[in-house]
Write a protein that holds these residues in place. Structure first.
Motif, PDB file in Angstrom:
ATOM      1  N   GLY A  99      26.412  16.036  -9.303  1.00 23.99           N
ATOM      2  CA  GLY A  99      26.934  15.870  -7.947  1.00 23.99           C
ATOM      3  C   GLY A  99      27.719  17.062  -7.461  1.00 23.99           C
ATOM      4  N   GLY A 100      28.032  17.030  -6.166  1.00 22.57           N
ATOM      5  CA  GLY A 100      28.863  18.057  -5.560  1.00 22.57           C
ATOM      6  C   GLY A 100      28.048  19.166  -4.912  1.00 22.57           C
ATOM      7  N   GLY A 101      28.763  20.142  -4.358  1.00 26.97           N
ATOM      8  CA  GLY A 101      28.119  21.270  -3.689  1.00 26.97           C
ATOM      9  C   GLY A 101      28.011  21.031  -2.199  1.00 26.97           C
ATOM     10  N   GLU A 102      27.664  22.082  -1.486  1.00 25.33           N
ATOM     11  CA  GLU A 102      27.523  22.008  -0.033  1.00 25.33           C
ATOM     12  C   GLU A 102      26.069  21.764   0.330  1.00 25.33           C
ATOM     13  OE1 GLU A 102      29.953  22.313   2.296  1.00 25.33           O
ATOM     14  OE2 GLU A 102      31.402  22.273   0.666  1.00 25.33           O
ATOM     15  N   GLY A 103      25.840  20.830   1.226  1.00 26.38           N
ATOM     16  CA  GLY A 103      24.464  20.547   1.650  1.00 26.38           C
ATOM     17  C   GLY A 103      23.647  19.959   0.507  1.00 26.38           C
ATOM     18  N   SER A 104      22.352  20.252   0.522  1.00 22.12           N
ATOM     19  CA  SER A 104      21.486  19.744  -0.551  1.00 22.12           C
ATOM     20  C   SER A 104      21.467  20.769  -1.682  1.00 22.12           C
ATOM     21  CB  SER A 104      20.083  19.493  -0.014  1.00 22.12           C
ATOM     22  OG  SER A 104      19.545  20.684   0.524  1.00 22.12           O
ATOM     23  N   ALA A 105      22.551  20.802  -2.445  1.00 24.14           N
ATOM     24  CA  ALA A 105      22.702  21.779  -3.525  1.00 24.14           C
ATOM     25  C   ALA A 105      21.872  21.338  -4.732  1.00 24.14           C
ATOM     26  CB  ALA A 105      24.167  21.887  -3.919  1.00 24.14           C
ATOM     27  N   PRO A 106      21.352  22.285  -5.512  1.00 24.92           N
ATOM     28  CA  PRO A 106      20.609  21.918  -6.724  1.00 24.92           C
ATOM     29  C   PRO A 106      21.553  21.489  -7.843  1.00 24.92           C
ATOM     30  CG  PRO A 106      20.799  24.284  -6.572  1.00 24.92           C
ATOM     31  CD  PRO A 106      21.416  23.728  -5.326  1.00 24.92           C
ATOM     32  N   ILE A 107      20.987  21.148  -8.964  1.00 23.60           N
ATOM     33  CA  ILE A 107      21.796  20.819 -10.139  1.00 23.60           C
ATOM     34  C   ILE A 107      22.526  22.078 -10.561  1.00 23.60           C
ATOM     35  CG2 ILE A 107      21.716  20.083 -12.555  1.00 23.60           C
ATOM     36  CD1 ILE A 107      19.132  18.589 -11.854  1.00 23.60           C
ATOM     37  N   GLY A 108      23.827  22.005 -10.741  1.00 24.10           N
ATOM     38  CA  GLY A 108      24.610  23.192 -11.044  1.00 24.10           C
ATOM     39  C   GLY A 108      24.610  23.582 -12.513  1.00 24.10           C
ATOM     40  N   ARG A 109      23.863  22.868 -13.345  1.00 24.09           N
ATOM     41  CA  ARG A 109      23.814  23.180 -14.772  1.00 24.09           C
ATOM     42  C   ARG A 109      22.429  23.706 -15.135  1.00 24.09           C
ATOM     43  NH1 ARG A 109      27.224  19.987 -18.361  1.00 24.09           N
ATOM     44  NH2 ARG A 109      28.991  19.237 -17.192  1.00 24.09           N
ATOM     45  N   LYS A 110      22.327  24.247 -16.358  1.00 22.52           N
ATOM     46  CA  LYS A 110      21.048  24.812 -16.780  1.00 22.52           C
ATOM     47  C   LYS A 110      20.009  23.741 -17.044  1.00 22.52           C
ATOM     48  CE  LYS A 110      22.983  29.004 -18.667  1.00 22.52           C
ATOM     49  NZ  LYS A 110      23.344  29.757 -19.855  1.00 22.52           N
ATOM     50  N   LYS A 111      20.447  22.592 -17.605  1.00 21.78           N
ATOM     51  CA  LYS A 111      19.504  21.531 -17.946  1.00 21.78           C
ATOM     52  C   LYS A 111      19.998  20.205 -17.397  1.00 21.78           C
ATOM     53  CE  LYS A 111      17.892  23.769 -22.123  1.00 21.78           C
ATOM     54  NZ  LYS A 111      17.829  23.744 -23.569  1.00 21.78           N
ATOM     55  N   PRO A 112      19.068  19.318 -17.007  1.00 17.53           N
ATOM     56  CA  PRO A 112      19.496  18.014 -16.496  1.00 17.53           C
ATOM     57  C   PRO A 112      20.124  17.152 -17.572  1.00 17.53           C
ATOM     58  CG  PRO A 112      17.115  18.135 -16.610  1.00 17.53           C
ATOM     59  CD  PRO A 112      17.631  19.488 -16.941  1.00 17.53           C
ATOM     60  N   ILE A 113      21.126  16.383 -17.195  1.00 16.41           N
ATOM     61  CA  ILE A 113      21.816  15.519 -18.138  1.00 16.41           C
ATOM     62  C   ILE A 113      22.052  14.156 -17.509  1.00 16.41           C
ATOM     63  CG2 ILE A 113      22.983  17.304 -19.489  1.00 16.41           C
ATOM     64  CD1 ILE A 113      25.373  16.954 -17.695  1.00 16.41           C
ATOM     65  N   THR A 114      22.408  13.194 -18.334  1.00 19.54           N
ATOM     66  CA  THR A 114      22.698  11.838 -17.863  1.00 19.54           C
ATOM     67  C   THR A 114      24.137  11.780 -17.353  1.00 19.54           C
ATOM     68  OG1 THR A 114      23.542  11.122 -20.000  1.00 19.54           O
ATOM     69  CG2 THR A 114      21.167  10.916 -19.648  1.00 19.54           C
TER      70      THR A 114
END
Length: 142
Positions: A99-114
Protein backbone atom coordinates in the motif's frame (compact mmCIF):
# COMPACT_ATOMS: atom_id res chain seq x y z
CA UNK A 1 -8.57 -53.32 -8.97
CA UNK A 2 -7.59 -53.19 -12.69
CA UNK A 3 -4.91 -50.84 -14.01
CA UNK A 4 -6.11 -47.55 -15.49
CA UNK A 5 -9.07 -47.44 -13.08
CA UNK A 6 -10.24 -43.94 -12.08
CA UNK A 7 -10.26 -43.40 -8.30
CA UNK A 8 -10.62 -40.47 -5.90
CA UNK A 9 -10.44 -39.61 -2.19
CA UNK A 10 -7.16 -41.42 -1.53
CA UNK A 11 -5.73 -42.06 1.90
CA UNK A 12 -2.10 -41.12 2.55
CA UNK A 13 -2.03 -42.11 6.22
CA UNK A 14 -3.80 -45.29 7.30
CA UNK A 15 -7.09 -44.58 9.06
CA UNK A 16 -7.00 -40.83 8.43
CA UNK A 17 -9.54 -40.81 5.58
CA UNK A 18 -9.36 -39.40 2.07
CA UNK A 19 -6.75 -36.71 1.52
CA UNK A 20 -5.88 -36.71 -2.21
CA UNK A 21 -8.08 -36.06 -5.28
CA UNK A 22 -11.19 -34.88 -3.42
CA UNK A 23 -12.26 -31.81 -5.42
CA UNK A 24 -15.17 -31.68 -7.86
CA UNK A 25 -14.51 -33.48 -11.14
CA UNK A 26 -11.05 -34.66 -10.05
CA UNK A 27 -9.76 -38.16 -10.72
CA UNK A 28 -6.50 -40.09 -10.11
CA UNK A 29 -5.46 -43.10 -12.20
CA UNK A 30 -3.95 -46.38 -11.09
CA UNK A 31 -0.82 -46.94 -13.22
CA UNK A 32 0.98 -49.94 -11.72
CA UNK A 33 0.92 -52.40 -8.83
CA UNK A 34 4.01 -54.00 -7.35
CA UNK A 35 4.43 -55.71 -4.00
CA UNK A 36 2.66 -53.83 -1.22
CA UNK A 37 2.47 -50.53 -3.12
CA UNK A 38 0.72 -49.09 -6.16
CA UNK A 39 1.65 -46.19 -8.46
CA UNK A 40 -0.89 -43.45 -9.05
CA UNK A 41 -1.00 -40.55 -11.47
CA UNK A 42 -2.55 -37.64 -9.61
CA UNK A 43 -4.59 -34.91 -11.32
CA UNK A 44 -1.80 -32.31 -11.15
CA UNK A 45 0.71 -34.58 -12.94
CA UNK A 46 2.56 -36.12 -9.99
CA UNK A 47 3.23 -39.87 -9.99
CA UNK A 48 3.24 -41.23 -6.47
CA UNK A 49 3.40 -44.51 -4.57
CA UNK A 50 0.73 -45.41 -2.04
CA UNK A 51 0.25 -48.63 -0.10
CA UNK A 52 -2.36 -51.06 -1.43
CA UNK A 53 -4.21 -51.50 1.87
CA UNK A 54 -5.12 -47.79 2.08
CA UNK A 55 -8.74 -47.01 1.28
CA UNK A 56 -9.89 -45.18 -1.84
CA UNK A 57 -13.17 -44.60 -3.65
CA UNK A 58 -13.70 -45.96 -7.15
CA UNK A 59 -14.89 -43.49 -9.79
CA UNK A 60 -14.83 -39.74 -10.25
CA UNK A 61 -16.07 -37.01 -7.95
CA UNK A 62 -19.39 -35.56 -9.13
CA UNK A 63 -20.25 -32.01 -10.23
CA UNK A 64 -17.75 -32.04 -13.09
CA UNK A 65 -19.15 -28.99 -14.89
CA UNK A 66 -18.97 -26.64 -11.90
CA UNK A 67 -16.33 -24.46 -13.60
CA UNK A 68 -18.41 -24.06 -16.78
CA UNK A 69 -21.32 -22.48 -14.90
CA UNK A 70 -21.89 -18.89 -16.01
CA UNK A 71 -22.33 -16.32 -13.26
CA UNK A 72 -24.96 -14.12 -14.92
CA UNK A 73 -24.73 -10.79 -13.19
CA UNK A 74 -23.06 -8.76 -10.45
CA UNK A 75 -23.59 -10.30 -7.05
CA UNK A 76 -23.79 -13.92 -8.25
CA UNK A 77 -20.42 -14.65 -6.64
CA UNK A 78 -21.61 -12.95 -3.46
CA UNK A 79 -24.67 -15.21 -3.29
CA UNK A 80 -22.29 -18.18 -3.26
CA UNK A 81 -20.59 -16.77 -0.16
CA UNK A 82 -17.51 -15.33 -1.91
CA UNK A 83 -16.66 -11.93 -0.40
CA UNK A 84 -14.98 -9.18 -2.46
CA UNK A 85 -11.18 -9.17 -2.48
CA UNK A 86 -9.43 -5.81 -2.17
CA UNK A 87 -5.99 -5.55 -3.77
CA UNK A 88 -3.07 -4.67 -1.50
CA UNK A 89 -1.89 -1.94 -3.91
CA UNK A 90 -4.99 0.18 -3.27
CA UNK A 91 -4.65 -0.01 0.55
CA UNK A 92 -2.76 2.27 2.87
CA UNK A 93 0.74 1.35 4.09
CA UNK A 94 -0.61 0.45 7.55
CA UNK A 95 -2.96 -2.11 6.02
CA UNK A 96 -0.72 -3.92 3.54
CA UNK A 97 2.98 -3.95 2.54
CA UNK A 98 2.04 -3.04 -1.05
CA UNK A 99 0.00 0.00 0.00
CA UNK A 100 0.77 3.69 -0.15
CA UNK A 101 2.27 6.00 -2.75
CA UNK A 102 0.78 8.72 -4.90
CA UNK A 103 -1.80 7.78 -7.50
CA UNK A 104 -1.69 4.24 -8.86
CA UNK A 105 1.80 3.48 -7.55
CA UNK A 106 3.36 0.04 -8.17
CA UNK A 107 4.51 -2.33 -5.47
CA UNK A 108 7.37 -0.57 -3.73
CA UNK A 109 9.29 -3.78 -3.01
CA UNK A 110 11.33 -6.08 -5.23
CA UNK A 111 9.04 -9.09 -4.78
CA UNK A 112 5.35 -9.43 -3.92
CA UNK A 113 4.55 -10.46 -0.36
CA UNK A 114 1.50 -11.28 1.75
CA UNK A 115 0.07 -8.90 4.36
CA UNK A 116 2.07 -10.87 6.96
CA UNK A 117 5.29 -10.24 5.00
CA UNK A 118 5.78 -13.79 3.67
CA UNK A 119 6.88 -14.15 0.04
CA UNK A 120 3.97 -14.66 -2.37
CA UNK A 121 3.43 -15.63 -6.02
CA UNK A 122 5.97 -18.25 -7.02
CA UNK A 123 7.95 -19.09 -3.91
CA UNK A 124 8.03 -22.81 -3.24
CA UNK A 125 6.64 -23.73 0.16
CA UNK A 126 7.34 -27.47 0.32
CA UNK A 127 9.93 -28.57 2.88
CA UNK A 128 13.24 -29.71 1.39
CA UNK A 129 13.59 -33.03 3.20
CA UNK A 130 9.99 -34.08 3.64
CA UNK A 131 9.42 -37.64 4.78
CA UNK A 132 7.24 -38.49 1.77
CA UNK A 133 9.84 -37.46 -0.86
CA UNK A 134 10.83 -41.08 -1.44
CA UNK A 135 7.19 -41.96 -2.29
CA UNK A 136 7.03 -39.40 -5.13
CA UNK A 137 8.33 -40.96 -8.33
CA UNK A 138 7.78 -38.00 -10.65
CA UNK A 139 6.98 -34.53 -9.34
CA UNK A 140 4.68 -32.20 -11.23
CA UNK A 141 6.12 -29.98 -13.95
CA UNK A 142 7.61 -26.76 -12.66
Amino acid sequence: MPLGRAIHSLEITLGKGGQLARAMGVVAKLIAKEGKSASLKLPYGEVRLIFKNFSTTVGQVGNVGVNQKSLDRDGSKHWLGKRPVVRGVVMNPVDHPHGGGEGSAPIGRKKPITPWVYPALGRRSRKRNKYSDNLILHCRSK
